[in-house]
Design a protein around this motif. Structure first.
Motif, PDB file in Angstrom:
ATOM      1  N   GLU A 173      -7.392 -15.837  27.047  1.00  0.00           N
ATOM      2  CA  GLU A 173      -8.845 -15.732  27.161  1.00  0.00           C
ATOM      3  C   GLU A 173      -9.291 -15.643  28.617  1.00  0.00           C
ATOM      4  OE1 GLU A 173     -10.776 -16.603  23.490  1.00  0.00           O
ATOM      5  OE2 GLU A 173      -9.905 -18.591  23.644  1.00  0.00           O
ATOM      6  N   GLU A 182     -15.682 -17.966  26.322  1.00  0.00           N
ATOM      7  CA  GLU A 182     -14.223 -17.845  26.467  1.00  0.00           C
ATOM      8  C   GLU A 182     -13.662 -18.915  27.416  1.00  0.00           C
ATOM      9  OE1 GLU A 182     -13.134 -16.391  24.132  1.00  0.00           O
ATOM     10  OE2 GLU A 182     -13.112 -14.215  24.182  1.00  0.00           O
ATOM     11  N   HIS A 185     -13.256 -21.926  25.409  1.00  0.00           N
ATOM     12  CA  HIS A 185     -12.122 -21.810  24.469  1.00  0.00           C
ATOM     13  C   HIS A 185     -10.800 -22.105  25.190  1.00  0.00           C
ATOM     14  CE1 HIS A 185     -14.702 -18.764  21.979  1.00  0.00           C
ATOM     15  NE2 HIS A 185     -15.210 -19.980  22.011  1.00  0.00           N
ATOM     16  N   HIS A 219     -14.290 -22.162  17.357  1.00  0.00           N
ATOM     17  CA  HIS A 219     -13.779 -20.973  18.023  1.00  0.00           C
ATOM     18  C   HIS A 219     -14.081 -19.724  17.189  1.00  0.00           C
ATOM     19  CE1 HIS A 219     -10.292 -19.268  20.665  1.00  0.00           C
ATOM     20  NE2 HIS A 219     -11.323 -18.463  20.609  1.00  0.00           N
ATOM     21  N   GLU A 232     -16.213 -16.490  18.369  1.00  0.00           N
ATOM     22  CA  GLU A 232     -15.575 -15.169  18.462  1.00  0.00           C
ATOM     23  C   GLU A 232     -16.423 -14.113  17.765  1.00  0.00           C
ATOM     24  OE1 GLU A 232     -13.097 -14.024  20.280  1.00  0.00           O
ATOM     25  OE2 GLU A 232     -12.944 -16.038  21.072  1.00  0.00           O
TER      26      GLU A 232
HETATM   27 FE   LIG Z   1     -12.115 -17.169  22.391  1.00  0.00          FE
END
Ligand SMILES: [Fe+2]
Ligand SMILES: [Fe+2]
Length: 298
Positions: free
Chosen positions: A57, A87, A90, A170, A174
């Motif tokens: 990511e 991101e 994440h 997540h 996304e």
């Molecule tokens: Fe992600």
């Protein structure tokens, strides 16, 4: 109603276009060792997937960032801010998730090192537009797998509730930002032929890395050649009606010349999960309203 604000009380740019970076701080200390169906094969499947994320990511962010100045559309600019913010979070949370597996002896650092090595070679030698095309391809994978995760009742039943939280959060995000890399790519002149051609080597390398990682984690559990024990998990992910078969039609849509991620309409699904995770009784609401989120500046 979900609230993500900066210290000044202003909504972050990403949040203004429904891509709010949400700071999380998941705690896996009480999670069971085999948090997916109490099975090593299934648990390490998700661990192998998670091993790709911290470096992966960061690569996405670094591939999109250089194009920020070439974008003049205010909405897309705000979406890029949201994409980068999400991101980054994440990566941070998957580092912590991967540490949870490392504590159990899994070679997560080695896997992370290997992804990093491959991606830094790409960053060193591949043109930036090619890196952006790879990101568009991989974001297609994350979007369709994420959609599967939000819809898969069997996954929700089989996963430990604490571990499920990171995947649902997540998966939601996304899908919230699934158009961003694609729109940046098209805005800066990315062609259909290029993205379709890049999808093939990207898929081969991704599949190889993933299977190699899963094998190494299974080898740690001495389960690599336990075909009988691994059968249920193999069927669950790769068999008829399994996860992989479920995403194939959406995967192939990417090869249509007029494809756009919006064609996979997830608006209702996202509303449902925003409410379940961050609504009035949202299971992640407490984290979202913590002081930390007021420091967001994306
Ligand atoms: Fe992600
Ligand atoms: Fe993403």
């Amino acid at each position: 109603m979900e609230m993500v604000k900066t210290q000044s009380g202003r909504k972050p740019l990403g949040a203004q276009v429904n891509i709010p970076p949400r700071r999380m701080d998941f705690d896996f200390s009480k999670a069971p060792r085999n948090g997916y169906a109490n099975d090593e094969y299934m648990t390490t499947f998700w661990a192998a997937f998670s091993a790709l994320f911290p470096k992966g990511e960061s690569f996405f962010v670094e591939a999109v960032r250089p194009y920020r100045n070439q974008i003049h559309d205010e909405i897309l600019k705000a979406q890029i801010a949201g994409f980068i913010g999400q991101e980054a979070m994440h990566s941070k949370e998957h580092i912590s998730f991967n540490k949870f597996f490392a504590k159990q002896g899994y070679p997560m650092d080695k896997l992370d090192h290997d992804v990093g090595k491959l991606l830094s070679l790409i960053q060193k030698y591949a043109p930036s537009r090619f890196q952006l095309a790879i990101t568009v391809c991989l974001e297609h994978y994350t979007a369709i797998i994420a959609e599967y995760c939000l819809k898969a009742d069997d996954m929700h039943r089989m996963a430990d509730p604490e571990i499920l939280k990171i995947w649902l959060w997540h998966a939601l995000e996304e899908n919230e930002h699934k158009t961003v890399a694609f729109d940046v790519y098209e805005t800066v002149g990315g062609s259909y032929t290029e993205r379709a051609l890049v999808m093939f080597p990207t898929t081969i390398i991704l599949a190889f890395m993933f299977l190699w990682f899963h094998s190494r984690l299974l080898a740690h559990d001495k389960r690599l050649f336990s075909f009988k024990k691994n059968w249920a998990g193999t069927k669950h992910f790769w068999g008829r009606g399994g996860m992989f078969q479920g995403i194939v039609p959406q995967l192939l849509d990417f090869l249509k010349p007029d494809f756009h991620p919006k064609q996979h309409d997830t608006d209702e699904l996202l509303d449902l999960w925003r409410e379940k995770l961050f609504g009035e009784k949202g299971i992640l609401n407490e984290q979202l309203n913590s002081v930390q989120n007021k420091k967001l500046v994306f």
